[in-house]
Design a protein around this motif. Sequence first.
Motif, PDB file in Angstrom:
ATOM      1  N   LEU A 179      82.783 104.129 -32.830  1.00  0.00           N
ATOM      2  CA  LEU A 179      84.017 104.338 -32.073  1.00  0.00           C
ATOM      3  C   LEU A 179      85.183 103.590 -32.691  1.00  0.00           C
ATOM      4  O   LEU A 179      86.305 104.121 -32.800  1.00  0.00           O
ATOM      5  CB  LEU A 179      83.809 103.890 -30.624  1.00  0.00           C
ATOM      6  CG  LEU A 179      85.044 103.899 -29.717  1.00  0.00           C
ATOM      7  CD1 LEU A 179      85.573 105.315 -29.542  1.00  0.00           C
ATOM      8  CD2 LEU A 179      84.716 103.270 -28.360  1.00  0.00           C
ATOM      9  N   GLN A 180      84.954 102.369 -33.127  1.00  0.00           N
ATOM     10  CA  GLN A 180      86.040 101.578 -33.709  1.00  0.00           C
ATOM     11  C   GLN A 180      86.497 102.138 -35.053  1.00  0.00           C
ATOM     12  O   GLN A 180      87.697 102.141 -35.358  1.00  0.00           O
ATOM     13  CB  GLN A 180      85.568 100.125 -33.864  1.00  0.00           C
ATOM     14  CG  GLN A 180      85.392  99.416 -32.533  1.00  0.00           C
ATOM     15  CD  GLN A 180      84.659  98.096 -32.660  1.00  0.00           C
ATOM     16  OE1 GLN A 180      83.818  97.914 -33.561  1.00  0.00           O
ATOM     17  NE2 GLN A 180      84.951  97.159 -31.773  1.00  0.00           N
ATOM     18  N   THR A 183      88.547 105.257 -34.402  1.00  0.00           N
ATOM     19  CA  THR A 183      89.833 104.875 -33.821  1.00  0.00           C
ATOM     20  C   THR A 183      90.820 104.428 -34.891  1.00  0.00           C
ATOM     21  O   THR A 183      91.994 104.835 -34.888  1.00  0.00           O
ATOM     22  CB  THR A 183      89.629 103.757 -32.801  1.00  0.00           C
ATOM     23  OG1 THR A 183      88.759 104.203 -31.759  1.00  0.00           O
ATOM     24  CG2 THR A 183      90.953 103.320 -32.203  1.00  0.00           C
ATOM     25  N   ALA A 207      87.992  94.856 -36.042  1.00  0.00           N
ATOM     26  CA  ALA A 207      87.051  95.243 -34.994  1.00  0.00           C
ATOM     27  C   ALA A 207      85.686  94.597 -35.205  1.00  0.00           C
ATOM     28  O   ALA A 207      85.052  94.110 -34.251  1.00  0.00           O
ATOM     29  CB  ALA A 207      86.917  96.769 -34.972  1.00  0.00           C
ATOM     30  N   LEU A 264      93.970  98.538 -31.198  1.00  0.00           N
ATOM     31  CA  LEU A 264      93.112  99.511 -30.523  1.00  0.00           C
ATOM     32  C   LEU A 264      91.649  99.340 -30.932  1.00  0.00           C
ATOM     33  O   LEU A 264      90.741  99.396 -30.085  1.00  0.00           O
ATOM     34  CB  LEU A 264      93.584 100.929 -30.839  1.00  0.00           C
ATOM     35  CG  LEU A 264      94.899 101.358 -30.180  1.00  0.00           C
ATOM     36  CD1 LEU A 264      95.366 102.698 -30.734  1.00  0.00           C
ATOM     37  CD2 LEU A 264      94.731 101.440 -28.664  1.00  0.00           C
ATOM     38  N   ALA A 265      91.415  99.147 -32.233  1.00  0.00           N
ATOM     39  CA  ALA A 265      90.034  98.981 -32.692  1.00  0.00           C
ATOM     40  C   ALA A 265      89.408  97.710 -32.139  1.00  0.00           C
ATOM     41  O   ALA A 265      88.205  97.684 -31.819  1.00  0.00           O
ATOM     42  CB  ALA A 265      89.997  98.976 -34.218  1.00  0.00           C
ATOM     43  N   ALA A 268      88.662  98.014 -28.294  1.00  0.00           N
ATOM     44  CA  ALA A 268      87.475  98.809 -27.998  1.00  0.00           C
ATOM     45  C   ALA A 268      86.237  97.946 -27.812  1.00  0.00           C
ATOM     46  O   ALA A 268      85.249  98.388 -27.198  1.00  0.00           O
ATOM     47  CB  ALA A 268      87.233  99.831 -29.109  1.00  0.00           C
ATOM     48  N   ALA A 361      88.258 109.590 -30.144  1.00  0.00           N
ATOM     49  CA  ALA A 361      88.092 108.158 -29.912  1.00  0.00           C
ATOM     50  C   ALA A 361      89.049 107.575 -28.874  1.00  0.00           C
ATOM     51  O   ALA A 361      88.673 106.670 -28.114  1.00  0.00           O
ATOM     52  CB  ALA A 361      88.261 107.412 -31.231  1.00  0.00           C
ATOM     53  N   THR A 365      88.558 104.544 -26.185  1.00  0.00           N
ATOM     54  CA  THR A 365      89.142 103.259 -26.594  1.00  0.00           C
ATOM     55  C   THR A 365      90.141 102.740 -25.576  1.00  0.00           C
ATOM     56  O   THR A 365      90.134 101.549 -25.218  1.00  0.00           O
ATOM     57  CB  THR A 365      89.811 103.423 -27.967  1.00  0.00           C
ATOM     58  OG1 THR A 365      88.835 103.831 -28.920  1.00  0.00           O
ATOM     59  CG2 THR A 365      90.444 102.129 -28.413  1.00  0.00           C
ATOM     60  N   ALA A 368      88.650 101.098 -22.450  1.00  0.00           N
ATOM     61  CA  ALA A 368      87.838  99.883 -22.571  1.00  0.00           C
ATOM     62  C   ALA A 368      88.394  98.694 -21.784  1.00  0.00           C
ATOM     63  O   ALA A 368      87.631  97.996 -21.083  1.00  0.00           O
ATOM     64  CB  ALA A 368      87.669  99.528 -24.049  1.00  0.00           C
TER      65      ALA A 368
END
Length: 379
Positions: A179-180, A183, A207, A264-265, A268, A361, A365, A368
Amino acid sequence: MTDQPYDPYQQPQQQGWPGQQPHPAQQPHQGYDGYEGYDDPYAAQQYTQQWKGQTWEAQAQPQGPTPMSTAETAYLQAQAPHPQAAHPQAAQPAAQQWQQPQAFAPAAVAGEAPDPGYGPATLAGNSRVTDAQRARLEGRSPIIEPGMQPAALTALLGLLLAGAAAIGSYALLVPLVVLQAVTAAGWFRLNGMWPARQGIALAFLGALAADAALLAAGRENGPAAILGTLGVWVLLSLVLQLRSHADPDERMYGLMASVASAALAIVAAGYLAALADAATVGAVAVAVAVLARALPLPTPASVVVSLLAAAGAGIAAGSMTDFGAKGALLGAGAAVCALIGHRVASYDYPSRFVHFTAGVALPLTVAAPVVYVLGRALG
């Protein structure tokens, strides 16, 4: 054929191309000592091989006036000055050439409607109109939603997060890293910056650093680990942009994109910092909300259906955990954030790559932090 005595000083005959005439410098003569030779000792080697191709001097010689096409004269009319100013003597014949393109007027002058797929003909060319600009001019929305396939991938990744969270932190780490990475790549592409290998790598390393800090510090110290990593990575992004030799505007734009992608990363990682049951309920709610949002319904109805479906999924997932009916609130809150991420990934006619990266993503994200906060508050 008569026999002749052997002469050790006799020069070998020069061999040339078929049909080649010997160069004047190669003509033998009777030397002062009675032997045949050349005036220049290097002349035989210099003219042994003769090229028949066109030489530079032959190309440089003018071959007379070349007739010009209509398109060339039309282009020169806009670019070159009037011929009378530069060459008064050649003004009379050149003036006739300048008047020839007027006979080839576009069809729109005669009253015919031009092709709507093309702009007006110009000599300098028209700048490309993007799909988003064309949509605004025509009164349409520049928003294109990712669709069912990216929504299905989001749901699959959400279910993997939910199942891994129920198993343990290290099991959750595998889908979280995926996911990271998606993203980080999707955010740069969404902002029109591609390829951006350094920015994507920097955000992804941030991340991973946040994940390692969370595993080392524990879930009870999750906010400190996430915020501390975020602060360090903002400083690294600033230092890298200051070392860049790009224009100030480009550096500022790159700085904002790098900071946002890294943030964002790193954020998450909230699934790893949240309670295991909260991560399970929130991920299931996001999966259901995105699938419901992709249904072919009007936008207001689709949003309402998505929120109701997420609340119902929160109740169902909460019944299998300690949240119970409180899972409805957690699911609805996660769904609101997921719809915001879905909207961001749909903005300004994004490409198919954006739909399958940021469109997959961002819903998970963006949800979270809410999963962490509501999970702590309700748990």
